[in-house]
Scaffold this motif. Structure first.
Motif, mmCIF file in Angstrom:
data_model
loop_
_atom_site.group_PDB
_atom_site.id
_atom_site.type_symbol
_atom_site.label_atom_id
_atom_site.label_comp_id
_atom_site.label_asym_id
_atom_site.label_seq_id
_atom_site.Cartn_x
_atom_site.Cartn_y
_atom_site.Cartn_z
ATOM 1 N N ALA A 1 8.061 -20.558 -78.277
ATOM 2 C CA ALA A 1 8.975 -20.411 -76.915
ATOM 3 C C ALA A 1 10.472 -20.723 -77.296
ATOM 4 N N ALA B 1 6.821 -24.848 -72.013
ATOM 5 C CA ALA B 1 8.088 -25.046 -72.662
ATOM 6 C C ALA B 1 8.966 -23.754 -72.122
ATOM 7 N N LEU B 2 8.423 -22.647 -72.035
ATOM 8 C CA LEU B 2 9.076 -21.349 -71.542
ATOM 9 C C LEU B 2 9.692 -21.555 -70.152
ATOM 10 N N TYR C 1 18.011 -22.800 -69.467
ATOM 11 C CA TYR C 1 18.766 -22.195 -70.648
ATOM 12 C C TYR C 1 19.054 -20.753 -70.550
ATOM 13 N N ALA C 2 17.945 -19.842 -70.431
ATOM 14 C CA ALA C 2 18.126 -18.553 -70.474
ATOM 15 C C ALA C 2 18.853 -18.055 -69.215
ATOM 16 N N ALA D 1 -1.952 -24.123 -78.234
ATOM 17 C CA ALA D 1 -0.562 -23.632 -78.434
ATOM 18 C C ALA D 1 0.120 -22.677 -77.474
ATOM 19 N N GLY E 1 3.441 -23.425 -80.628
ATOM 20 C CA GLY E 1 3.744 -23.004 -79.303
ATOM 21 C C GLY E 1 4.987 -23.144 -78.878
ATOM 22 N N ALA F 1 -0.703 -26.956 -83.663
ATOM 23 C CA ALA F 1 -0.818 -25.832 -82.683
ATOM 24 C C ALA F 1 0.257 -25.804 -81.667
ATOM 25 N N ALA F 2 0.437 -27.312 -81.053
ATOM 26 C CA ALA F 2 1.310 -27.506 -80.086
ATOM 27 C C ALA F 2 2.829 -27.219 -80.680
ATOM 28 N N LYS G 1 24.649 -12.410 -65.002
ATOM 29 C CA LYS G 1 26.138 -12.185 -65.038
ATOM 30 C C LYS G 1 26.411 -10.956 -64.622
ATOM 31 N N VAL H 1 1.527 -25.025 -74.507
ATOM 32 C CA VAL H 1 2.817 -25.314 -74.990
ATOM 33 C C VAL H 1 3.717 -24.395 -74.712
ATOM 34 N N PHE H 2 3.440 -23.404 -75.338
ATOM 35 C CA PHE H 2 4.449 -22.163 -74.997
ATOM 36 C C PHE H 2 4.847 -21.619 -73.474
ATOM 37 N N ALA I 1 29.991 -5.921 -67.018
ATOM 38 C CA ALA I 1 31.318 -5.853 -67.210
ATOM 39 C C ALA I 1 32.064 -4.111 -66.766
ATOM 40 N N VAL J 1 13.364 -17.328 -76.410
ATOM 41 C CA VAL J 1 14.432 -17.582 -75.188
ATOM 42 C C VAL J 1 15.645 -17.332 -76.232
ATOM 43 N N ARG K 1 22.497 -18.030 -69.219
ATOM 44 C CA ARG K 1 23.366 -17.339 -69.877
ATOM 45 C C ARG K 1 22.965 -15.779 -69.772
ATOM 46 N N LEU K 2 21.740 -15.522 -69.214
ATOM 47 C CA LEU K 2 21.834 -13.932 -68.791
ATOM 48 C C LEU K 2 22.145 -13.385 -67.544
ATOM 49 N N LEU L 1 12.978 -23.561 -70.122
ATOM 50 C CA LEU L 1 13.969 -22.751 -71.105
ATOM 51 C C LEU L 1 14.381 -21.622 -70.194
ATOM 52 N N LEU L 2 13.522 -21.175 -69.572
ATOM 53 C CA LEU L 2 13.743 -20.020 -68.783
ATOM 54 C C LEU L 2 14.880 -20.161 -67.667
ATOM 55 N N THR M 1 18.469 -14.374 -75.122
ATOM 56 C CA THR M 1 19.793 -14.919 -74.795
ATOM 57 C C THR M 1 20.718 -14.250 -75.860
#
Lengths: 327, 54
Positions: free
Chosen positions: B24, A18-19, A26-27, A11, B20, B16-17, A33, A14-15, A36, B28, A30-31, A22-23, B32
Motif C-alpha cells: 500500500a 491502509a490504502l 497523503y495522496a 494481506a 499488504g 502477510a499483514a 493541483k 491490510v493493503f 500549470a 501510494v 499531493r495529487l 493514505l489515499l 505521488t
C-alpha cells in the motif's frame, strides 16, 4: 491450502485498509493541483450600464459592456519559479479586456498571479503584477482552494491592489450543485488609472497632472463549489468615478462605469458542466475510493478470519462401529 | 507441537499483514512521486475580442 488463502486475504485486507487513509490524507493533497498549463476564458456582461464618453466627459447609458477575462498558465515561468520555491507553482498570465457597446476597447488590465498549485497560497516572485505595477498578493484570487471551508477568506482586489476579507454567507443551491456563497464589499477606494486608456493621447500621467483621481467601489459575489474550490457563478456591482481636478470642468465627479456585471449564460452552463466533472474526480479521491477500500479491507479481513477459524477447528472424532459377533 | 504451529501461523500472518502494508505504501508513494504531467503553455492568446461561445 485454506491457510494460504486466508493469509492472502489478510494481506489484501491490510493493503486496502491502509490504502484508504493514505489515499485521502497523503495522496490527495499531493495529487490534487491546478495544472500549470491551464487556459480558460470567461465572458461577463453588464447590461444597461453607465459608461463615460471621454469625448464629452459625461456619463451615458449604454446597452451593454462586456468583460473578456482570460487566464493562461505559463509553464516555463512556473518551472523557473519552482526551482527556487521548492514546490509546485502555477503562474497565471491574465487579461481583463473591457469592450464597450460599439466593440471598442474601454480598458485592458494585464496581471500575473503566482500561487501554490495545491494550496492556492500566493507565491511571491519577480513578475507578480497588476497592470505593470509590482504587487505582493495576500489571500486568493479567481479560485478558492480544494475542499473550501465554511469560513471567510482573504481575497485580492486587483483594482485596489490590496486584499480584504471575503465573507462566507451560507450554502446555496446553484443549478443542482451545493455551493458556498461568498461576498466582499470594497468601499469607495482611490485606485490607479489603467496604463492603457481608450483615448489616444490620454495617459495616466497626463490625467494625474489635472489633479483628477479615479475611485472605485464594488460588491463582489461568488458561488463556489466547495470540493473543487471553483466558482460556478460570479457577479459584481461595480462603480467607478473620476473625482476633482480640472479635467471635469468644475464638476465634483463623473461616473466612469456603473453596472451589474454577470457571467454570460453560455459560460455559466460551460462552467457548471466542467465543475461537475471535476467534482466527481475529487469525490473519487476523498470519499468514494477511501470508503470503498476501507469496507473492502474489513470484508477481506472477516473472510480471512473465518477461513482461519475453520482451518483450526478440530476434525470430528470418528466412532468405530463394533464388529458383528459371529455366533 | 500445537503451540509451535500457532506461533508459525502467527508469524505467517504477521508477514502477510506487513506485505499488504508495504505494498500500500509503495503504491501510494509511487503514485505521488510520479505526479501529473505539467504539459506546455497553451498557444492560445489572451483574448481581446468577445468570443462567440466558450
Amino acid at each position: 491450502m485454506r491457510r494460504k488463502t486466508s493469509l492472502v486475504l489478510l494481506a489484501l485486507a491490510v493493503f486496502f485498509a491502509a490504502l484508504s487513509p493514505l489515499l485521502r490524507w497523503y495522496a490527495f493533497p499531493r495529487l490534487a493541483k491546478i495544472p500549470a498549463n491551464q487556459y480558460q476564458d470567461m465572458v461577463l456582461e453588464a447590461k444597461d450600464a453607465t459608461l463615460i464618453d471621454y469625448g464629452s466627459m459625461t456619463a451615458k447609458k449604454v446597452s451593454k459592456v462586456t468583460i473578456v477575462q482570460t487566464l493562461k498558465g505559463n509553464v516555463e515561468a512556473s518551472e523557473k519559479i519552482e526551482k527556487t520555491a521548492g514546490k509546485d507553482v502555477v503562474v497565471w498570465d491574465g487579461l481583463s479586456y473591457v469592450v464597450g457597446p460599439d466593440g471598442k476597447m474601454v480598458s485592458k488590465i494585464p496581471e500575473r498571479y503566482i500561487f501554490d498549485a495545491h494550496t492556492q497560497d500566493p507565491v511571491h516572485a519577480t513578475g507578480e503584477m497588476v497592470d505593470g505595477d509590482p504587487v505582493k498578493r495576500a489571500g486568493i484570487e479567481f479560485k478558492w482552494p480544494f475542499l473550501t471551508e465554511k469560513r471567510d477568506y482573504v481575497y485580492f482586489d486587483a483594482q485596489a491592489r490590496t486584499s480584504a476579507p471575503i465573507h462566507y454567507e451560507g450554502t446555496r443551491n446553484f443549478r443542482g450543485l451545493d455551493v458556498y456563497y461568498f461576498e466582499q464589499t470594497i468601499p469607495w477606494t482611490k485606485v490607479p488609472f489603467p496604463k492603457t486608456m481608450p483615448v489616444q493621447g490620454i495617459t495616466p500621467q497626463s490625467i494625474a497632472r489635472t489633479g483628477t483621481t479615479r475611485w472605485y467601489t464594488t460588491i463582489r459575489k461568488f458561488w463556489v463549489e466547495p470540493l473543487t474550490g471553483a466558482p460556478v457563478y460570479g457577479e459584481e456591482l461595480h462603480k467607478e468615478e473620476l473625482r476633482g481636478g480640472t479635467l471635469l470642468g468644475g464638476r465634483d465627479k463623473v461616473t466612469v462605469f456603473a453596472g451589474d456585471v454577470k457571467m454570460r449564460e453560455d459560460y455559466i452552463r460551460n462552467t457548471v458542466d466542467l465543475v461537475k466533472s471535476n467534482r466527481t474526480l475529487v469525490l473519487l479521491m476523498t470519499s468514494y475510493l477511501p470508503w470503498g477500500f476501507l469496507i473492502l479491507g474489513v470484508l477481506l479481513l472477516a473472510s480471512s478470519l473465518w477461513l482461519e477459524a475453520r482451518g483450526r477447528r478440530p476434525a470430528p472424532a470418528t466412532v468405530d462401529e463394533p464388529e458383528p459377533v459371529s455366533a | 507441537m500445537y503451540q509451535f504451529l500457532c506461533r508459525e501461523v502467527d508469524m505467517r500472518a504477521l508477514i502477510a499483514a506487513a506485505t499488504g502494508l508495504a505494498l500500500a505504501f509503495a503504491l501510494v508513494l509511487t503514485l505521488t512521486a510520479l505526479g501529473t504531467p505539467t504539459g506546455k503553455t497553451s498557444p492560445k492568446p489572451l483574448l481581446t475580442t468577445v468570443p462567440a461561445h466558450p
